[in-house]
Design a protein around this motif. Structure first.
Motif, PDB file in Angstrom:
ATOM      1  N   THR A  14     -74.039 -75.289  17.411  1.00  0.00           N
ATOM      2  CA  THR A  14     -73.458 -75.646  16.124  1.00  0.00           C
ATOM      3  C   THR A  14     -74.330 -75.010  15.047  1.00  0.00           C
ATOM      4  N   ARG A  15     -73.733 -74.180  14.224  1.00  0.00           N
ATOM      5  CA  ARG A  15     -74.485 -73.452  13.209  1.00  0.00           C
ATOM      6  C   ARG A  15     -73.787 -73.555  11.855  1.00  0.00           C
ATOM      7  N   SER A  16     -74.582 -73.639  10.796  1.00  0.00           N
ATOM      8  CA  SER A  16     -74.021 -73.681   9.449  1.00  0.00           C
ATOM      9  C   SER A  16     -73.676 -72.273   8.984  1.00  0.00           C
ATOM     10  N   CYS A  17     -72.771 -72.204   8.045  1.00  0.00           N
ATOM     11  CA  CYS A  17     -72.346 -70.926   7.475  1.00  0.00           C
ATOM     12  C   CYS A  17     -72.202 -71.123   5.966  1.00  0.00           C
ATOM     13  N   PRO A  18     -73.326 -71.000   5.211  1.00  0.00           N
ATOM     14  CA  PRO A  18     -73.260 -71.179   3.761  1.00  0.00           C
ATOM     15  C   PRO A  18     -72.363 -70.113   3.124  1.00  0.00           C
ATOM     16  N   LEU A  19     -71.677 -70.495   2.068  1.00  0.00           N
ATOM     17  CA  LEU A  19     -70.788 -69.580   1.364  1.00  0.00           C
ATOM     18  C   LEU A  19     -71.382 -69.213   0.013  1.00  0.00           C
ATOM     19  N   SER A  20     -71.149 -67.977  -0.416  1.00  0.00           N
ATOM     20  CA  SER A  20     -71.692 -67.512  -1.686  1.00  0.00           C
ATOM     21  C   SER A  20     -71.012 -68.187  -2.865  1.00  0.00           C
ATOM     22  N   GLU A  21     -69.822 -68.739  -2.629  1.00  0.00           N
ATOM     23  CA  GLU A  21     -69.068 -69.421  -3.670  1.00  0.00           C
ATOM     24  C   GLU A  21     -68.080 -70.361  -2.994  1.00  0.00           C
ATOM     25  N   PRO A  22     -67.674 -71.445  -3.664  1.00  0.00           N
ATOM     26  CA  PRO A  22     -66.684 -72.335  -3.064  1.00  0.00           C
ATOM     27  C   PRO A  22     -65.359 -71.628  -2.886  1.00  0.00           C
ATOM     28  N   MET A  23     -64.643 -71.941  -1.810  1.00  0.00           N
ATOM     29  CA  MET A  23     -63.395 -71.232  -1.526  1.00  0.00           C
ATOM     30  C   MET A  23     -62.390 -72.127  -0.820  1.00  0.00           C
ATOM     31  N   ASP A  24     -61.122 -71.791  -1.001  1.00  0.00           N
ATOM     32  CA  ASP A  24     -60.035 -72.475  -0.305  1.00  0.00           C
ATOM     33  C   ASP A  24     -59.055 -71.474   0.281  1.00  0.00           C
ATOM     34  N   SER A  25     -59.489 -70.241   0.432  1.00  0.00           N
ATOM     35  CA  SER A  25     -58.650 -69.186   0.985  1.00  0.00           C
ATOM     36  C   SER A  25     -58.945 -69.010   2.471  1.00  0.00           C
ATOM     37  N   GLY A  26     -57.902 -69.028   3.291  1.00  0.00           N
ATOM     38  CA  GLY A  26     -58.088 -68.795   4.713  1.00  0.00           C
ATOM     39  C   GLY A  26     -58.643 -67.416   4.998  1.00  0.00           C
ATOM     40  N   GLN A  27     -58.195 -66.429   4.227  1.00  0.00           N
ATOM     41  CA  GLN A  27     -58.696 -65.059   4.401  1.00  0.00           C
ATOM     42  C   GLN A  27     -60.195 -64.992   4.115  1.00  0.00           C
ATOM     43  N   ALA A  28     -60.638 -65.638   3.027  1.00  0.00           N
ATOM     44  CA  ALA A  28     -62.052 -65.612   2.669  1.00  0.00           C
ATOM     45  C   ALA A  28     -62.883 -66.373   3.701  1.00  0.00           C
ATOM     46  N   ILE A  29     -62.352 -67.494   4.184  1.00  0.00           N
ATOM     47  CA  ILE A  29     -63.049 -68.255   5.220  1.00  0.00           C
ATOM     48  C   ILE A  29     -63.187 -67.411   6.482  1.00  0.00           C
ATOM     49  N   PHE A  30     -62.136 -66.695   6.848  1.00  0.00           N
ATOM     50  CA  PHE A  30     -62.158 -65.850   8.044  1.00  0.00           C
ATOM     51  C   PHE A  30     -63.239 -64.780   7.940  1.00  0.00           C
ATOM     52  N   ARG A  31     -63.340 -64.137   6.788  1.00  0.00           N
ATOM     53  CA  ARG A  31     -64.363 -63.106   6.601  1.00  0.00           C
ATOM     54  C   ARG A  31     -65.763 -63.691   6.724  1.00  0.00           C
ATOM     55  N   ALA A  32     -65.974 -64.869   6.119  1.00  0.00           N
ATOM     56  CA  ALA A  32     -67.289 -65.501   6.189  1.00  0.00           C
ATOM     57  C   ALA A  32     -67.650 -65.866   7.621  1.00  0.00           C
ATOM     58  N   VAL A  33     -66.681 -66.367   8.372  1.00  0.00           N
ATOM     59  CA  VAL A  33     -66.909 -66.745   9.764  1.00  0.00           C
ATOM     60  C   VAL A  33     -67.277 -65.533  10.603  1.00  0.00           C
ATOM     61  N   LEU A  34     -66.533 -64.435  10.439  1.00  0.00           N
ATOM     62  CA  LEU A  34     -66.832 -63.219  11.200  1.00  0.00           C
ATOM     63  C   LEU A  34     -68.243 -62.712  10.906  1.00  0.00           C
ATOM     64  N   SER A  35     -68.628 -62.753   9.629  1.00  0.00           N
ATOM     65  CA  SER A  35     -69.961 -62.279   9.261  1.00  0.00           C
ATOM     66  C   SER A  35     -71.043 -63.121   9.934  1.00  0.00           C
ATOM     67  N   ARG A  36     -70.863 -64.450   9.933  1.00  0.00           N
ATOM     68  CA  ARG A  36     -71.867 -65.337  10.527  1.00  0.00           C
ATOM     69  C   ARG A  36     -71.907 -65.188  12.044  1.00  0.00           C
ATOM     70  N   LEU A  37     -70.759 -65.039  12.681  1.00  0.00           N
ATOM     71  CA  LEU A  37     -70.736 -64.862  14.133  1.00  0.00           C
ATOM     72  C   LEU A  37     -71.381 -63.547  14.540  1.00  0.00           C
ATOM     73  N   ASP A  38     -71.260 -62.543  13.683  1.00  0.00           N
ATOM     74  CA  ASP A  38     -71.945 -61.265  13.939  1.00  0.00           C
ATOM     75  C   ASP A  38     -73.453 -61.469  13.891  1.00  0.00           C
ATOM     76  N   GLN A  39     -73.944 -62.246  12.908  1.00  0.00           N
ATOM     77  CA  GLN A  39     -75.376 -62.525  12.819  1.00  0.00           C
ATOM     78  C   GLN A  39     -75.867 -63.277  14.050  1.00  0.00           C
ATOM     79  N   LEU A  40     -75.019 -64.171  14.552  1.00  0.00           N
ATOM     80  CA  LEU A  40     -75.393 -64.980  15.715  1.00  0.00           C
ATOM     81  C   LEU A  40     -75.182 -64.247  17.033  1.00  0.00           C
TER      82      LEU A  40
END
Length: 430
Positions: free
Chosen positions: A311-337
């Motif tokens: 279980t890992r946190s994924c801080p966001l650079s800004e608050p968001m409610d867009s599925g597309q933006a959430i998807f991009r953030a998730v991919l970036s964090r999974l790449d780091q992990l």
């Protein structure tokens, strides 16, 4: 309508609180029977047909064989091999909402705790409606008449005892436990029936010769806190005496919204994983927008083939409610992990993946976006507010025509006329 089972008569002095716990009987099964009445009386299991599926609900005819909710479907089939497996459908929430509306016609003090159960503080209704038993029976009758669904209920002066009473009244019954008979009701129960007492705690208590609530009451608070810790010991001491000060909370503050997916087979397929992540991200975005919320952070859950779970946190650079933006953030964090790299590598087979949105802000409070809005995945520039607007239009279309009204192309299966089409969202996502 089931029998009322009062545990003694109601005392002359009314209790401070009168709380009802209403629990729908085999809810998912009975909703399915509304459209498949020919299955009534059969051994039914509601679950998706998959190697890793779990039982959503089972009819009482199947429960006789030991089938229970949350049990692996494979185990349920072993216990009841001739059970009829019914695939779940999406209409449960509609019926749940209608049940809750019936309860809220009584009072606004309704605390929904799941899709099929709720606590109701009947105290404010006593002067207006009188006897709470009559009120509870009227509610159950209305649910039966309007929705053709059975419900059980328990009434007492605390949430805990009311819930225990509703469980004891199943199926399709009502059990009333007045305050002066609470101990008589609780004492014969196994300690495992107490709220929050799991198998490990039961085993530990049994090792001390504590098998029933009456036996648990023989031990004082100091003994229990010494052996089970301050919090757990106090919890055991109070529940054994029916002490539960919790109020009925009519509105719960939602602190997180999540979605997860278990793959039918452990997956090393990057496209398959990305497709499910995209689907979950869109779902989270839609739920956030529906509640007027924006997520400040995400939490990721990854379970590998050997059941190791991260279980890992994924801080966001800004608050968001867009599925597309959430998807991009998730991919970036999974790449780091190094769980799912941007060059489509999956080093270890994934069994389950989940995404949870947390630390909410309200959109009505205003939106402050990061300067230039750097793309979390590709490094390009994107505007989360533009995605918000686009996805809000999708919400409106789907609200009118259903989820089939509009679907992102990336979630469409490959077709015979376009066999080379990717199976999941590409770098850009839409």
């Amino acid at each position: 309508m089931g029998d009322t089972q009062p545990c003694g008569s109601r005392p002359a002095d009314r209790p401070t609180r009168v709380i009802m716990h209403l629990d729908m009987d085999a809810f998912y099964v009975n909703v399915e029977l509304l459209t498949r009445p020919e299955l009534r009386g059969q051994k039914i299991i509601v679950a998706r047909e998959s190697e890793r599926s779990v039982v959503l609900s089972a009819s009482y005819e199947a429960r006789v064989f030991g089938v229970r909710s949350a049990m692996p479907l494979a185990r349920a089939k072993q216990l009841c091999p001739d059970a009829i497996i019914v695939e779940p459908h999406a209409r449960y929430r509609d019926y749940s909402q209608r049940v809750m509306e019936i309860l809220r016609d009584l009072t606004d003090r309704v605390e929904q705790v799941s899709v099929d159960e709720a606590f109701v503080d009947l105290t404010p209704t006593l002067r207006r409606l009188g006897n709470p038993v009559t009120t509870a029976e009227a509610v159950r009758w209305r649910i039966r008449e309007e929705l053709n669904l059975p419900a059980s209920a328990g009434i007492s002066s605390t949430k805990f005892v009311a819930k225990m009473a509703s469980a004891g009244s199943k199926p399709d019954g009502l059990w009333v436990v007045p305050p002066d008979r609470v101990q008589e009701f609780l004492d014969p129960l196994p300690v495992g029936k107490l709220w929050g007492v799991g198998p490990k705690s039961v085993k530990a208590l049994n090792n001390w010769g504590i098998h029933t609530v009456a036996q648990l009451r023989e031990y004082d608070l100091d003994f229990l806190t010494h052996h089970w810790g301050q919090a757990s010991g106090t919890h055991l001491y109070r529940l054994a005496r029916g002490i539960d000060p919790r109020e009925v909370v009519s509105e719960r503050v939602e602190k997180s919204i999540g979605a997860e997916h278990t793959f039918a087979h452990d997956s090393l397929d990057a496209q398959e994983i990305r497709r499910e992540l995209f689907r979950m991200s869109l779902t989270l975005g839609q739920r956030l927008r529906a509640g007027g919320k924006m997520a400040r952070t995400l939490s990721l859950k990854i379970r590998y083939e050997n059941f190791e779970t991260l279980t890992r946190s994924c801080p966001l650079s800004e608050p968001m409610d867009s599925g597309q933006a959430i998807f991009r953030a998730v991919l970036s964090r999974l790449d780091q992990l190094q769980v799912l790299t941007l060059d489509q590598q999956v080093p270890r087979a994934v069994r389950l993946i989940g995404v949870r949105a947390e630390k909410f802000e309200h959109r009505s409070d205003g939106v402050q976006v990061a300067l230039l809005g750097q793309d979390l995945v590709s490094g390009g520039v994107h505007d989360p507010e533009q995605w918000h607007e686009a996805e809000s239009v999708m919400d409106q279309i789907q609200g009118r025509f259903g989820t089939s009204g509009i679907t992102p192309a990336n979630l469409l299966p490959p077709t015979a006329t376009n066999p080379q089409r990717p199976h999941g969202p590409g770098r850009g996502g839409s």
